[in-house]
Scaffold this motif. Structure first.
Motif, PDB file in Angstrom:
ATOM      1  N   TRP A  31       0.788  -1.168  -0.025  1.00  0.00           N
ATOM      2  CA  TRP A  31       0.152  -0.130   0.223  1.00  0.00           C
ATOM      3  C   TRP A  31       0.908   1.124   0.052  1.00  0.00           C
ATOM      4  O   TRP A  31       0.730   2.382  -0.735  1.00  0.00           O
ATOM      5  N   LYS A  32       1.836   1.258   0.856  1.00  0.00           N
ATOM      6  CA  LYS A  32       2.868   2.393   0.962  1.00  0.00           C
ATOM      7  C   LYS A  32       3.448   2.555  -0.661  1.00  0.00           C
ATOM      8  O   LYS A  32       3.804   3.760  -0.998  1.00  0.00           O
ATOM      9  N   SER A  33       3.942   1.493  -1.140  1.00  0.00           N
ATOM     10  CA  SER A  33       4.563   1.567  -2.281  1.00  0.00           C
ATOM     11  C   SER A  33       3.557   2.142  -3.481  1.00  0.00           C
ATOM     12  O   SER A  33       3.955   2.901  -4.297  1.00  0.00           O
ATOM     13  N   ARG A  34       2.541   1.570  -3.371  1.00  0.00           N
ATOM     14  CA  ARG A  34       1.448   2.214  -4.278  1.00  0.00           C
ATOM     15  C   ARG A  34       1.061   3.633  -4.273  1.00  0.00           C
ATOM     16  O   ARG A  34       0.856   4.264  -5.079  1.00  0.00           O
ATOM     17  N   ARG A  35       0.864   3.918  -2.729  1.00  0.00           N
ATOM     18  CA  ARG A  35       0.749   5.374  -2.540  1.00  0.00           C
ATOM     19  C   ARG A  35       1.872   6.251  -3.222  1.00  0.00           C
ATOM     20  O   ARG A  35       1.543   7.435  -3.564  1.00  0.00           O
ATOM     21  N   THR A  36       2.879   5.768  -3.007  1.00  0.00           N
ATOM     22  CA  THR A  36       4.202   6.472  -3.286  1.00  0.00           C
ATOM     23  C   THR A  36       4.161   6.780  -4.864  1.00  0.00           C
ATOM     24  O   THR A  36       4.346   7.897  -5.404  1.00  0.00           O
ATOM     25  N   ILE A  37       3.854   5.774  -5.448  1.00  0.00           N
ATOM     26  CA  ILE A  37       3.835   5.683  -6.975  1.00  0.00           C
ATOM     27  C   ILE A  37       2.787   6.689  -7.475  1.00  0.00           C
ATOM     28  O   ILE A  37       3.189   7.603  -8.267  1.00  0.00           O
ATOM     29  N   VAL A  38       1.541   6.641  -6.776  1.00  0.00           N
ATOM     30  CA  VAL A  38       0.508   7.465  -7.231  1.00  0.00           C
ATOM     31  C   VAL A  38       0.834   8.874  -6.943  1.00  0.00           C
ATOM     32  O   VAL A  38       0.671   9.856  -7.742  1.00  0.00           O
ATOM     33  N   THR A  39       1.397   9.229  -5.780  1.00  0.00           N
ATOM     34  CA  THR A  39       1.968  10.462  -5.555  1.00  0.00           C
ATOM     35  C   THR A  39       2.864  11.049  -6.344  1.00  0.00           C
ATOM     36  O   THR A  39       2.942  12.212  -6.912  1.00  0.00           O
ATOM     37  N   LYS A  40       3.858  10.444  -6.617  1.00  0.00           N
ATOM     38  CA  LYS A  40       5.057  10.762  -7.747  1.00  0.00           C
ATOM     39  C   LYS A  40       4.006  11.087  -9.042  1.00  0.00           C
ATOM     40  O   LYS A  40       4.543  12.088  -9.472  1.00  0.00           O
ATOM     41  N   ARG A  41       3.485  10.271  -9.490  1.00  0.00           N
ATOM     42  CA  ARG A  41       2.815  10.376 -10.697  1.00  0.00           C
ATOM     43  C   ARG A  41       1.954  11.800 -10.679  1.00  0.00           C
ATOM     44  O   ARG A  41       1.958  12.277 -11.607  1.00  0.00           O
ATOM     45  N   SER A  42       1.239  11.822  -9.652  1.00  0.00           N
ATOM     46  CA  SER A  42       0.224  12.947  -9.397  1.00  0.00           C
ATOM     47  C   SER A  42       1.162  14.299  -9.419  1.00  0.00           C
ATOM     48  O   SER A  42       0.975  15.372 -10.139  1.00  0.00           O
ATOM     49  N   GLU A  43       2.412  14.206  -8.660  1.00  0.00           N
ATOM     50  CA  GLU A  43       3.236  15.353  -8.466  1.00  0.00           C
ATOM     51  C   GLU A  43       3.844  15.650  -9.877  1.00  0.00           C
ATOM     52  O   GLU A  43       4.107  16.855 -10.451  1.00  0.00           O
ATOM     53  N   SER A  44       4.130  14.608 -10.663  1.00  0.00           N
ATOM     54  CA  SER A  44       4.871  14.608 -11.868  1.00  0.00           C
ATOM     55  C   SER A  44       3.751  15.481 -12.843  1.00  0.00           C
ATOM     56  O   SER A  44       4.170  16.289 -13.748  1.00  0.00           O
ATOM     57  N   LYS A  45       2.277  14.677 -12.872  1.00  0.00           N
ATOM     58  CA  LYS A  45       1.459  15.274 -13.948  1.00  0.00           C
ATOM     59  C   LYS A  45       1.261  17.056 -13.664  1.00  0.00           C
ATOM     60  O   LYS A  45       1.022  17.681 -14.414  1.00  0.00           O
ATOM     61  N   PHE A  46       0.995  17.310 -12.246  1.00  0.00           N
ATOM     62  CA  PHE A  46       0.606  18.531 -11.780  1.00  0.00           C
ATOM     63  C   PHE A  46       1.962  19.408 -11.369  1.00  0.00           C
ATOM     64  O   PHE A  46       1.769  20.500 -10.708  1.00  0.00           O
ATOM     65  N   SER A  47       3.052  19.222 -11.848  1.00  0.00           N
ATOM     66  CA  SER A  47       4.187  19.854 -11.619  1.00  0.00           C
ATOM     67  C   SER A  47       3.938  21.399 -12.354  1.00  0.00           C
ATOM     68  O   SER A  47       3.332  21.779 -13.528  1.00  0.00           O
ATOM     69  N   ILE A  48       5.165  22.057 -11.965  1.00  0.00           N
ATOM     70  CA  ILE A  48       5.048  23.612 -12.380  1.00  0.00           C
ATOM     71  C   ILE A  48       5.400  23.693 -13.835  1.00  0.00           C
ATOM     72  O   ILE A  48       4.881  24.501 -14.704  1.00  0.00           O
ATOM     73  N   THR A  49       6.531  22.705 -14.148  1.00  0.00           N
ATOM     74  CA  THR A  49       6.695  22.483 -15.665  1.00  0.00           C
ATOM     75  C   THR A  49       5.659  22.509 -16.667  1.00  0.00           C
ATOM     76  O   THR A  49       5.625  22.806 -17.677  1.00  0.00           O
ATOM     77  N   ASN A  50       4.722  21.228 -16.231  1.00  0.00           N
ATOM     78  CA  ASN A  50       3.826  21.095 -16.871  1.00  0.00           C
ATOM     79  C   ASN A  50       2.577  22.120 -16.956  1.00  0.00           C
ATOM     80  O   ASN A  50       2.011  22.287 -18.131  1.00  0.00           O
ATOM     81  N   CYS A  51       2.521  22.791 -16.180  1.00  0.00           N
ATOM     82  CA  CYS A  51       1.670  23.802 -16.135  1.00  0.00           C
ATOM     83  C   CYS A  51       2.134  25.085 -16.789  1.00  0.00           C
ATOM     84  O   CYS A  51       1.259  25.643 -17.567  1.00  0.00           O
ATOM     85  N   ILE A  52       3.370  25.253 -16.999  1.00  0.00           N
ATOM     86  CA  ILE A  52       3.929  26.392 -17.734  1.00  0.00           C
ATOM     87  C   ILE A  52       3.722  25.777 -19.209  1.00  0.00           C
ATOM     88  O   ILE A  52       3.492  26.781 -20.269  1.00  0.00           O
ATOM     89  N   LYS A  53       4.085  24.737 -19.455  1.00  0.00           N
ATOM     90  CA  LYS A  53       3.569  24.192 -20.763  1.00  0.00           C
ATOM     91  C   LYS A  53       2.356  24.314 -21.199  1.00  0.00           C
ATOM     92  O   LYS A  53       2.204  24.813 -22.503  1.00  0.00           O
TER      93      LYS A  53
END
Length: 313
Positions: free
Chosen positions: A233-255
């Motif tokens: 569960w921790k691993s999955r949560r970490t992966i989801v969190t990382k994916r979420s953070e990657s998707k909604f990063s400042i870089t993606n927002c500026i793009k």
């Protein structure tokens, strides 16, 4: 003719039976038994007359048949008492080579061994065994025809008197050998019983140990499974969190911001400031089209006031 008169009653009552009188009387009774004068284990009147005459002759007394019959009953009661006490203490009176150690007595929860009965205290014990224990007749004891129901009166169970522990006389070939065999058999039975109890205890202890081991293994397996679930569960949560953070990063927002056409400069920079907030970044990226994103930005950002040169002049 049965001589029942003899001494006067008062004089006879003062006569006390001594050990010597008991021996003479018992020897005479045994003699009649050996002569075969006890058919069906009962003395007839003629036999009693012979016993009485010979007894009075040897003792110079004048007992009658009735007195001798009653005294035979007294000897019978004495034999019962001695035989019962001997049977109770027979186990404690074993020879040293067959004695059971005190540790074994404690193992079987036996009571402390009583003092053994001393048969030597009864000089006519062998004769009493012959009189009251008939091995060839199914264990029936000798009794007079006048007192056939005495066993019911005194309440003695004669079924146990089928054998008699002699102290070494002409009535048995080798009593010590018989006693030794009985004691050896009893010792073997006790040893077997103790061994079986020990095996049973070991078996129960082994079963308990096996059960404890199984329960411990099961607990460890359950704990391991729960740890694996938590780790997954921790691993999955970490992966989801990382994916979420990657998707909604400042870089993606500026793009995404760069893809909006005709965006004013002030609004562009204001949007960059909004992207410091992760929730606002997520909202911005989640909007479906650039037109909607632009409208959302205009609503979130306030246009700064413009300074007119003409107004200032």
């Amino acid at each position: 003719m049965d001589i029942e008169a003899g001494q006067p009653k008062q004089e006879r009552s003062r006569t006390r039976w001594t050990a010597n009188l008991d021996r003479i009387f018992a020897d005479l009774v045994v003699k009649q038994i050996e002569f075969g004068n006890r058919p069906n284990n009962v003395f007839d009147k003629k036999t009693w007359n012979n016993i009485r005459n010979e007894f009075n002759k040897q003792t110079d007394l004048s007992f009658n048949n009735n007195q001798l019959r009653k005294h035979l009953d007294v000897l019978r009661a004495r034999f019962y008492s001695l035989k019962s006490a001997y049977d109770q203490n027979d186990f404690a009176a074993m020879e040293d080579s067959c004695c059971i150690g005190f540790d074994l007595w404690e193992e079987i929860a036996a009571q402390p061994r009583p003092e053994p009965v001393k048969i030597n205290d009864c000089p006519i014990y062998d004769q009493l065994c012959t009189i009251f224990t008939d091995l060839s007749a199914g264990g029936k004891y000798a009794q007079s025809s006048h007192f056939e129901g005495v066993d019911r009166v005194v309440g003695n169970d004669t079924s146990s008197l089928t054998s008699c522990p002699y102290r070494g006389s002409i009535h048995t070939d080798n009593p010590s050998t018989s006693r030794l065999a009985q004691n050896n058999s009893l010792s073997e039975k006790l040893t077997t019983t103790i061994a079986e109890r020990k095996r049973k205890r070991l078996s129960e202890a082994q079963q308990s140990l096996d059960q404890s081991i199984k329960e411990e293994e099961m607990s460890e397996a359950m704990a391991g499974a729960m740890l694996d679930m938590v780790a997954a569960w921790k691993s999955r949560r970490t992966i989801v969190t990382k994916r979420s953070e990657s998707k909604f990063s400042i870089t993606n927002c500026i793009k995404a911001l760069d893809e909006i056409e005709d965006i004013e400069e002030w609004l562009y920079f204001a949007a960059v400031d909004l992207f410091e907030d992760s929730n606002l970044r997520e909202t911005f990226i989640s909007l479906k089209s650039n037109k909607i994103r632009l409208t959302w930005l205009i609503g979130k950002c306030k246009k700064p006031p413009t300074t007119s040169v003409q107004g200032m002049g």
